[in-house]
Design a protein around this motif. Structure first.
Motif, PDB file in Angstrom:
ATOM      1  N   ASP A  16       0.842  -1.203   0.000  1.00  0.00           N
ATOM      2  CA  ASP A  16       0.000   0.000   0.000  1.00  0.00           C
ATOM      3  C   ASP A  16       0.872   1.246   0.000  1.00  0.00           C
ATOM      4  OD1 ASP A  16      -2.339   1.427  -0.088  1.00  0.00           O
ATOM      5  OD2 ASP A  16      -2.649   1.431   2.076  1.00  0.00           O
ATOM      6  N   ALA A  17       1.904   1.229  -0.877  1.00  0.00           N
ATOM      7  CA  ALA A  17       2.890   2.309  -0.874  1.00  0.00           C
ATOM      8  C   ALA A  17       2.991   2.996  -2.228  1.00  0.00           C
ATOM      9  CB  ALA A  17       4.265   1.753  -0.476  1.00  0.00           C
ATOM     10  N   LEU A  18       1.981   2.845  -3.080  1.00  0.00           N
ATOM     11  CA  LEU A  18       2.027   3.465  -4.396  1.00  0.00           C
ATOM     12  C   LEU A  18       1.389   4.852  -4.373  1.00  0.00           C
ATOM     13  CD1 LEU A  18       1.089   0.520  -6.808  1.00  0.00           C
ATOM     14  CD2 LEU A  18       3.365   1.368  -6.203  1.00  0.00           C
ATOM     15  N   SER A  19       1.923   5.746  -5.199  1.00  0.00           N
ATOM     16  CA  SER A  19       1.305   7.046  -5.395  1.00  0.00           C
ATOM     17  C   SER A  19       0.075   6.860  -6.287  1.00  0.00           C
ATOM     18  CB  SER A  19       2.298   7.993  -6.069  1.00  0.00           C
ATOM     19  OG  SER A  19       2.572   7.549  -7.392  1.00  0.00           O
ATOM     20  N   PRO A  20      -0.818   7.856  -6.356  1.00  0.00           N
ATOM     21  CA  PRO A  20      -1.986   7.725  -7.232  1.00  0.00           C
ATOM     22  C   PRO A  20      -1.616   7.439  -8.679  1.00  0.00           C
ATOM     23  CG  PRO A  20      -2.310   9.526  -5.700  1.00  0.00           C
ATOM     24  CD  PRO A  20      -0.897   9.064  -5.512  1.00  0.00           C
ATOM     25  N   ASP A  21      -0.556   8.095  -9.192  1.00  0.00           N
ATOM     26  CA  ASP A  21      -0.132   7.856 -10.568  1.00  0.00           C
ATOM     27  C   ASP A  21       0.347   6.424 -10.756  1.00  0.00           C
ATOM     28  OD1 ASP A  21      -0.778  10.424 -11.258  1.00  0.00           O
ATOM     29  OD2 ASP A  21       1.272  11.201 -11.111  1.00  0.00           O
ATOM     30  N   ASP A  22       1.147   5.936  -9.792  1.00  0.00           N
ATOM     31  CA  ASP A  22       1.638   4.566  -9.895  1.00  0.00           C
ATOM     32  C   ASP A  22       0.507   3.561  -9.746  1.00  0.00           C
ATOM     33  OD1 ASP A  22       4.247   5.228 -10.411  1.00  0.00           O
ATOM     34  OD2 ASP A  22       4.902   5.141  -8.313  1.00  0.00           O
ATOM     35  N   GLN A  23      -0.492   3.900  -8.937  1.00  0.00           N
ATOM     36  CA  GLN A  23      -1.654   3.030  -8.832  1.00  0.00           C
ATOM     37  C   GLN A  23      -2.320   2.861 -10.194  1.00  0.00           C
ATOM     38  OE1 GLN A  23      -3.086   1.167  -6.632  1.00  0.00           O
ATOM     39  NE2 GLN A  23      -2.601   1.836  -4.559  1.00  0.00           N
ATOM     40  N   GLN A  24      -2.495   3.963 -10.933  1.00  0.00           N
ATOM     41  CA  GLN A  24      -3.108   3.898 -12.254  1.00  0.00           C
ATOM     42  C   GLN A  24      -2.260   3.070 -13.207  1.00  0.00           C
ATOM     43  OE1 GLN A  24      -3.914   7.870 -13.611  1.00  0.00           O
ATOM     44  NE2 GLN A  24      -5.426   8.292 -12.001  1.00  0.00           N
ATOM     45  N   ARG A  25      -0.953   3.294 -13.181  1.00  0.00           N
ATOM     46  CA  ARG A  25      -0.070   2.512 -14.051  1.00  0.00           C
ATOM     47  C   ARG A  25      -0.125   1.034 -13.707  1.00  0.00           C
ATOM     48  NH1 ARG A  25       5.259   3.655 -13.039  1.00  0.00           N
ATOM     49  NH2 ARG A  25       5.824   2.744 -15.054  1.00  0.00           N
ATOM     50  N   TYR A  26      -0.186   0.740 -12.402  1.00  0.00           N
ATOM     51  CA  TYR A  26      -0.233  -0.655 -11.954  1.00  0.00           C
ATOM     52  C   TYR A  26      -1.489  -1.357 -12.473  1.00  0.00           C
ATOM     53  CZ  TYR A  26      -1.166  -4.472  -8.656  1.00  0.00           C
ATOM     54  OH  TYR A  26      -1.485  -5.682  -8.088  1.00  0.00           O
ATOM     55  N   HIS A  27      -2.646  -0.730 -12.271  1.00  0.00           N
ATOM     56  CA  HIS A  27      -3.898  -1.361 -12.693  1.00  0.00           C
ATOM     57  C   HIS A  27      -4.004  -1.435 -14.208  1.00  0.00           C
ATOM     58  CE1 HIS A  27      -5.523  -1.786  -8.708  1.00  0.00           C
ATOM     59  NE2 HIS A  27      -5.319  -0.513  -8.436  1.00  0.00           N
ATOM     60  N   ALA A  28      -3.486  -0.420 -14.907  1.00  0.00           N
ATOM     61  CA  ALA A  28      -3.522  -0.452 -16.366  1.00  0.00           C
ATOM     62  C   ALA A  28      -2.649  -1.583 -16.905  1.00  0.00           C
ATOM     63  CB  ALA A  28      -3.062   0.894 -16.926  1.00  0.00           C
ATOM     64  N   ALA A  29      -1.465  -1.751 -16.297  1.00  0.00           N
ATOM     65  CA  ALA A  29      -0.577  -2.827 -16.730  1.00  0.00           C
ATOM     66  C   ALA A  29      -1.175  -4.189 -16.442  1.00  0.00           C
ATOM     67  CB  ALA A  29       0.781  -2.679 -16.042  1.00  0.00           C
ATOM     68  N   LEU A  30      -1.837  -4.329 -15.300  1.00  0.00           N
ATOM     69  CA  LEU A  30      -2.444  -5.603 -14.945  1.00  0.00           C
ATOM     70  C   LEU A  30      -3.588  -5.946 -15.889  1.00  0.00           C
ATOM     71  CD1 LEU A  30      -2.234  -7.899 -12.917  1.00  0.00           C
ATOM     72  CD2 LEU A  30      -3.818  -6.666 -11.431  1.00  0.00           C
ATOM     73  N   ALA A  31      -4.332  -4.900 -16.319  1.00  0.00           N
ATOM     74  CA  ALA A  31      -5.419  -5.142 -17.270  1.00  0.00           C
ATOM     75  C   ALA A  31      -4.875  -5.539 -18.630  1.00  0.00           C
ATOM     76  CB  ALA A  31      -6.288  -3.893 -17.381  1.00  0.00           C
ATOM     77  N   ALA A  32      -3.746  -4.950 -18.996  1.00  0.00           N
ATOM     78  CA  ALA A  32      -3.160  -5.259 -20.297  1.00  0.00           C
ATOM     79  C   ALA A  32      -2.404  -6.577 -20.303  1.00  0.00           C
ATOM     80  CB  ALA A  32      -2.221  -4.124 -20.722  1.00  0.00           C
ATOM     81  N   HIS A  33      -1.933  -6.996 -19.131  1.00  0.00           N
ATOM     82  CA  HIS A  33      -1.150  -8.244 -19.038  1.00  0.00           C
ATOM     83  C   HIS A  33      -1.697  -9.116 -17.909  1.00  0.00           C
ATOM     84  CE1 HIS A  33       1.988  -6.752 -21.789  1.00  0.00           C
ATOM     85  NE2 HIS A  33       1.817  -5.580 -21.191  1.00  0.00           N
ATOM     86  N   PRO A  34      -2.829  -9.768 -18.117  1.00  0.00           N
ATOM     87  CA  PRO A  34      -3.399 -10.612 -17.055  1.00  0.00           C
ATOM     88  C   PRO A  34      -2.482 -11.749 -16.630  1.00  0.00           C
ATOM     89  CG  PRO A  34      -4.509 -10.972 -19.165  1.00  0.00           C
ATOM     90  CD  PRO A  34      -3.658  -9.762 -19.338  1.00  0.00           C
ATOM     91  N   GLU A  35      -1.503 -12.084 -17.503  1.00  0.00           N
ATOM     92  CA  GLU A  35      -0.584 -13.164 -17.145  1.00  0.00           C
ATOM     93  C   GLU A  35       0.350 -12.765 -16.000  1.00  0.00           C
ATOM     94  OE1 GLU A  35       1.419 -10.840 -20.498  1.00  0.00           O
ATOM     95  OE2 GLU A  35      -0.607 -11.488 -19.905  1.00  0.00           O
ATOM     96  N   TRP A  36       0.383 -11.451 -15.657  1.00  0.00           N
ATOM     97  CA  TRP A  36       1.215 -10.976 -14.553  1.00  0.00           C
ATOM     98  C   TRP A  36       0.483 -11.027 -13.215  1.00  0.00           C
ATOM     99  CZ3 TRP A  36       3.339  -5.935 -17.279  1.00  0.00           C
ATOM    100  CH2 TRP A  36       4.237  -6.317 -18.296  1.00  0.00           C
ATOM    101  N   GLN A  37      -0.754 -11.508 -13.209  1.00  0.00           N
ATOM    102  CA  GLN A  37      -1.527 -11.557 -11.966  1.00  0.00           C
ATOM    103  C   GLN A  37      -0.820 -12.378 -10.892  1.00  0.00           C
ATOM    104  OE1 GLN A  37      -4.644  -9.967 -11.266  1.00  0.00           O
ATOM    105  NE2 GLN A  37      -4.013 -10.589  -9.207  1.00  0.00           N
ATOM    106  N   GLY A  38      -0.113 -13.410 -11.327  1.00  0.00           N
ATOM    107  CA  GLY A  38       0.596 -14.253 -10.364  1.00  0.00           C
ATOM    108  C   GLY A  38       1.637 -13.500  -9.554  1.00  0.00           C
TER     109      GLY A  38
END
Length: 272
Positions: A16-38
């Motif tokens: 729980d240490a991400l900035s708001p911008d990094d939070q957006q990048r994190y969720h966007a990347a996870l949506a684009a690469h579901p194989e990284w969910q692990g």
């Protein structure tokens, strides 16, 4: 964003240490690469394990201060860098001309790229590891306190626990002259006895309570004790024998000099 950069963000998200911008990048990347969910699940499970496996305890201020001081002076070196401040693609209008390339001229875009600050590599991964270490230190510290408390129990407490665990454990309570109660615990098979008092009178300076085994007509001194706010847990010295009377008298400081009671008992508890 490559997988390494996502791993950095996943560690920060788990803490729980991400900035708001990094939070957006994190969720966007996870949506684009579901194989990284692990990767995200592994970090979240690690944090949950640390939270559940460590008993609630406040870390020592010295530990926290030392850890933060080490973080402040430790170089965060590594191969991977965070480059989101620099465009991945140079706009066509800024593409260096052939003549610029030949002459080694520096264009504004390359100048900006060279001057852009590079974030320390693996920063969030390092923070993740430090958080795990801190949690481990807290757990080890709390465990050490618990172990130390157990190992350093008073002899009277150890004796009382031994008696209570014995198959022939017995106890009896009587009122004490002047107020309060006294409870004797004993085990004939162990030959041990312990007296526990509650609310007994405070003695004058120069006086003490003395314990006795009374065998028939013969009193045998079993040590002295003092009550703190009327409470005490005192193990009787020597071996208890079946039929002994556990007694308490008030004697001068240090106990009766003659080895015999000088006052009438304020407690007398038969064990038979």
């Amino acid at each position: 964003m490559n997988e390494q950069e996502f791993a950095e963000l996943a560690a920060g998200a788990a803490l729980d240490a991400l900035s708001p911008d990094d939070q957006q990048r994190y969720h966007a990347a996870l949506a684009a690469h579901p194989e990284w969910q692990g990767i995200a699940d592994e970090d979240a499970d690690s944090v949950a394990f640390l939270a559940e496996g460590t008993p609630p305890a406040a870390p020592s201020p010295d530990i926290r201060a030392a850890l933060l001081a080490r973080i402040a002076v430790t170089p965060q070196a590594g191969d991977a860098t965070v480059t989101d401040t620099v465009p991945d693609v140079v706009p066509e209008t800024e593409t260096p001309s052939a003549s610029d390339a030949d002459t080694g001229a520096v264009t504004p875009s390359t100048e900006a790229a060279a001057a852009a600050p590079k974030a320390p590599a693996h920063r969030l991964r390092i923070l993740f590891a430090l958080a795990a270490c801190l949690a481990l230190l807290v757990g080890v510290g709390a465990g050490a306190v618990a172990i130390n408390s157990y190992v350093n129990r008073p002899a009277s407490v150890v004796a009382l626990e031994d008696i209570q665990a014995a198959g022939d454990a017995q106890q009896a309570s009587v009122p004490v002259e002047g107020g309060g109660t006294a409870t004797a615990h004993w085990s004939a098979s162990l030959g041990k006895s312990v007296l526990v008092t509650d609310g007994i009178p405070e003695l004058s300076e120069g006086e003490t309570y003395e314990l006795w085994y009374v065998r028939g007509e013969t009193p045998v001194s079993a040590g002295v004790f003092a009550a703190d706010d009327g409470e005490a847990t005192a193990v009787l010295a020597g071996d208890m024998q079946v039929g002994d009377v556990i007694a308490v008298t008030i004697e001068q400081d240090g106990g009766s000099p003659s080895g015999l009671p000088t006052t009438d008992p304020v407690v007398a508890i038969p064990t038979a």
